[in-house]
Write an enzyme that holds these catalytic residues in place. Sequence first.
Site, mmCIF file in Angstrom:
data_model
loop_
_atom_site.group_PDB
_atom_site.id
_atom_site.type_symbol
_atom_site.label_atom_id
_atom_site.label_comp_id
_atom_site.label_asym_id
_atom_site.label_seq_id
_atom_site.Cartn_x
_atom_site.Cartn_y
_atom_site.Cartn_z
ATOM 1 N N THR A 13 0.834 -1.687 0.213
ATOM 2 C CA THR A 13 0.255 -0.055 -0.311
ATOM 3 C C THR A 13 0.821 1.324 0.196
ATOM 4 O O THR A 13 0.472 2.321 -0.215
ATOM 5 C CB THR A 13 -0.963 0.110 1.274
ATOM 6 O OG1 THR A 13 -0.308 -0.338 2.517
ATOM 7 C CG2 THR A 13 -1.818 -0.968 1.082
ATOM 8 N N GLY A 14 2.280 1.130 0.372
ATOM 9 C CA GLY A 14 3.214 2.182 -0.321
ATOM 10 C C GLY A 14 3.194 2.863 -1.511
ATOM 11 O O GLY A 14 2.814 2.497 -2.421
ATOM 12 N N VAL A 16 5.944 2.880 -2.911
ATOM 13 C CA VAL A 16 6.626 2.015 -4.091
ATOM 14 C C VAL A 16 5.702 0.873 -4.790
ATOM 15 O O VAL A 16 5.386 0.878 -5.849
ATOM 16 C CB VAL A 16 8.060 1.392 -3.330
ATOM 17 C CG1 VAL A 16 8.506 0.804 -3.611
ATOM 18 C CG2 VAL A 16 8.969 2.843 -3.200
ATOM 19 N N ARG A 101 21.707 -4.592 3.023
ATOM 20 C CA ARG A 101 22.174 -4.571 1.501
ATOM 21 C C ARG A 101 24.200 -4.711 2.075
ATOM 22 O O ARG A 101 25.095 -4.685 1.465
ATOM 23 C CB ARG A 101 21.831 -2.898 1.281
ATOM 24 C CG ARG A 101 20.602 -3.124 0.869
ATOM 25 C CD ARG A 101 20.819 -1.194 -0.035
ATOM 26 N NE ARG A 101 19.496 -0.760 0.268
ATOM 27 C CZ ARG A 101 19.142 0.335 -0.003
ATOM 28 N NH1 ARG A 101 19.618 1.337 1.033
ATOM 29 N NH2 ARG A 101 17.393 0.524 0.190
ATOM 30 N N CYS A 131 17.660 3.812 -3.736
ATOM 31 C CA CYS A 131 17.359 4.940 -4.887
ATOM 32 C C CYS A 131 18.500 5.902 -6.017
ATOM 33 O O CYS A 131 18.506 6.593 -6.570
ATOM 34 C CB CYS A 131 16.078 5.414 -4.487
ATOM 35 S SG CYS A 131 15.817 6.593 -3.855
ATOM 36 N N SER A 161 9.501 12.389 -3.050
ATOM 37 C CA SER A 161 8.635 10.824 -3.084
ATOM 38 C C SER A 161 10.126 10.231 -2.698
ATOM 39 O O SER A 161 9.685 9.368 -1.898
ATOM 40 C CB SER A 161 8.781 10.848 -4.700
ATOM 41 O OG SER A 161 9.144 10.760 -5.856
ATOM 42 N N LYS A 226 25.762 5.262 1.410
ATOM 43 C CA LYS A 226 25.062 4.226 1.090
ATOM 44 C C LYS A 226 25.636 4.185 -0.487
ATOM 45 O O LYS A 226 26.124 3.211 -0.713
ATOM 46 C CB LYS A 226 23.564 4.199 1.475
ATOM 47 C CG LYS A 226 23.006 3.471 2.670
ATOM 48 C CD LYS A 226 21.610 4.349 2.289
ATOM 49 C CE LYS A 226 20.938 4.105 3.752
ATOM 50 N NZ LYS A 226 19.666 4.570 3.263
ATOM 51 N N HIS A 255 15.114 11.421 -9.462
ATOM 52 C CA HIS A 255 16.489 11.755 -8.258
ATOM 53 C C HIS A 255 17.450 11.839 -9.932
ATOM 54 O O HIS A 255 16.890 11.481 -10.930
ATOM 55 C CB HIS A 255 17.253 10.792 -8.318
ATOM 56 C CG HIS A 255 16.607 10.390 -6.275
ATOM 57 N ND1 HIS A 255 15.324 11.279 -5.955
ATOM 58 C CD2 HIS A 255 16.574 9.335 -5.818
ATOM 59 C CE1 HIS A 255 15.338 11.057 -4.512
ATOM 60 N NE2 HIS A 255 15.096 9.772 -4.098
#
Lengths: 350, 350
Positions: A13-14, A16, A101, A131, A161, A226, A255
Site C-alpha cells: 500500500t506504500g 513504491v 544490503r 534509489c 518522493s 550508502k 532523482h
Amino acid sequence: MTRRPNLAVVGATGAVGEVLLGLLSLRQDIWGEVRLVASPRSAGRKLVVRGEPVEVLALDEAAFDGVDVALFDVPDDVSAQWAPIAAAKGVVVVDNSAAFRMDEDVPLVVPEVNAASARLRPRGIVAGPNCATLTMIAAIGALHAEYGLSELVVASYQAASGEGRSGVDALRAQTALVAGTEVGEQTGDLRAVIADNGPFAAPLAFNAVPWTGSLMDGGWSSEELKIRNESRKILGLSALRVSATCVRIPVVRTHALAVHAVFEREVTQEHAQEILRDAPGVVLYDDPAAGEFPTPNDVVGTDPVWVGRVRRALDDPTALDLFLCGDNLRKGAALNALQIAELVAGELSG
Amino acid sequence: MTRRPNLAVVGATGAVGEVLLGLLSLRQDIWGEVRLVASPRSAGRKLVVRGEPVEVLALDEAAFDGVDVALFDVPDDVSAQWAPIAAAKGVVVVDNSAAFRMDEDVPLVVPEVNAASARLRPRGIVAGPNCATLTMIAAIGALHAEYGLSELVVASYQAASGEGRSGVDALRAQTALVAGTEVGEQTGDLRAVIADNGPFAAPLAFNAVPWTGSLMDGGWSSEELKIRNESRKILGLSALRVSATCVRIPVVRTHALAVHAVFEREVTQEHAQEILRDAPGVVLYDDPAAGEFPTPNDVVGTDPVWVGRVRRALDDPTALDLFLCGDNLRKGAALNALQIAELVAGELSG
C-alpha cells in the site's frame, strides 16, 4: 517447478508498492498468485493487480504460506524482523530496505550490472540498492566494464518522493502556501512561513536541503555512505574512492545526479556516449545543441536511467562528467526489485 | 584626491542594480556623487539612493563626466562597448560582465582572496567573477592558502534570479500554473502544461535543468567553463584541475554548490572548519546534529558565503567535501563589485 511461482508484495500500500502493482500489470506475467501484504491497519483493503481486485493481508507468518518469492518494500526495522521469517519458510526475499544490503551473505543486485550475484544467497535474501545508487549504477557499471572505474564524486538532486507519500504531500502543501507570494526573497522567510517541514530537515519549497538520512561519523549522512558502500559492493570494487553530497530539491519524482567519474584508462566523449547508447537499462539523451539533456520530469514513469551532459574532463583525460536522471520509485525501487524477482523466478522455474 | 570620489552605477535599474542601491544605503558612505545610469528607455526614472531620489541618466559619454569609479552590471556586449569608453575618460571601471574577465590586462578580483590584484589594471578595468564562482571562492581561497589546492569538482544548484528578473518571474508564473495540481508526476507533463520556459532551457518549476549559459566545445556550458577559468585566474593556479556541472533548480535567490576539493596536503575536518570559521567573508554553519547546514533561503540578503557539511573524504585524506550557499545578487554580484569599488576608492583617496 512446473507451476508458476507465487509472489508476495510486502508493503503493497506504500508509494513504491503502488508503482510495483502497476508494473505487475504492464510486464510479462510470469506469476501464479500475487499476494498483497501490508501492516494490519491496511489489511482488508482491495487493490487492483493484473486487472483484478486483490485483498490486502496483514503481515504475519501465514501470509508467506505457499509463496516462492516475496518483494519487501517496508522500513528497515520491518524488513530486519520479517525477511528472515519469510526466508526460514523457504521464500526467496527480495528486499528494498537498507537492512541487509551490506550483509556479506546477502547479494546486492542490479540486474543490468551483476545479475549473476543473485544466484548465491546463503540467507535466502537478495537486496536491492538505495534509489540514489540506482540512479547511476547501470550507466556507471557499463563505463566501468570498458574503462575500469577508480573514483566517483557525486552530487545528488533528490526528489521529495524519496521520503514516500509524506514527502510529496509536504512539498505540495509547502508550495501551495507560498506560491504567488514573494516568499523566498528574504532571509529565512521560508522558515517563518512554513511551519511544517514534513519529513525534510528544512523547508523544501523554493529551497534546497543538503541533508537526507541520518548522521554518521565524520559529518556524513547515511544516504551519502550508502552511495559509497553500495557502489563498491555492486561493482565488486572494495577500494573504489567515492565522495557523495546528497541534497533534496523541490522536485516531486525522479532523482538526478551530477557525477564525476575517474577511470584507469583514457576516455573520449564519443566513445563514452557509444557505450552508454548500447548499455542495457540506459538511455543516452545528449545533444545540448538541440536542447537535449534529461530533466527529472522527462524521466518520470520510465524504466531506464537517462544520461546526458557527457563530457570528458578538460584537465584529466581519464575522467568523465555526466548528469543522470532515474525515476526513484520505478528503477530506483519497484522496477529493480521486480527485475530481481523475475531473475529468481526464472531460476526457480528453470 | 581631497574630495570624495564620485561613483556611477551603470545598469542601475536591473535586479543587481537594485541590490547595489540598497547596499549603498547600508554600507559606510565614502562616495561623493552617486550617479545612476541605464539604457535610454529607463532614463528619467527616479530611484532612491542613500535616502534621496536620484534621476536615472541615459548611457552616453557625458554620463561619465566627473566620475571616478563606475560599476557596470550590464550584458556582456554593453560592457564590451562602454567600459573602454569610460576608462578612456580616466574612470576606473568595475565590470561584472564576462566581457573582460579573462583579459590578461584586466584583474579578476574577489577582495577576500586577491585584493592586491585590483591595483594593477592596465586597461583601467577591474572585473568581478561569475556568481557561481563567487559562491565558493572566498571559502576555497582560505582553504587553498593553508593546504594548497590541486582540484575542484563542482555541482551547482543555481537560483532562477541568476537569469535576472525574467528568471524570477518565469519561475513564479510556472509554479503558480501547476501548484496544487499533480503535475510533475507523469512523464513530461511539465513540458505539456508549461508553454513558456522563460529564460530557462526547460520548465524549471518542480524540475531541475542541467543547463546554464551557451554551448562550448566538448559539450561544456559557458557557465561551467567560467567556474574553471575564473577560479584558476583568481587563485593564480593556471594548472588547477576543475570540473563543474551547472544546474538550475527552482529556488528564487541564492546559489548553492556541492564542492569536492583536493589539496596538496592532508586535511582534517576540524582544522578545515577552523580555517573557514576565521575566513573573511565566510560563515561556517556546520552542525548537522543540531540541524545546522546552510540552505539557500537562510542566506538570501546576507553578505557572506555560508559553508556547511564540511567532511574529509573517506577515501582521500587530502580531499574535503563541502556545501556552500551565497546570495547570487549580493556577494555573487552587487556586493563583490561594490567591495572592489571601495578598494579602488580607498586607493584613489589614499
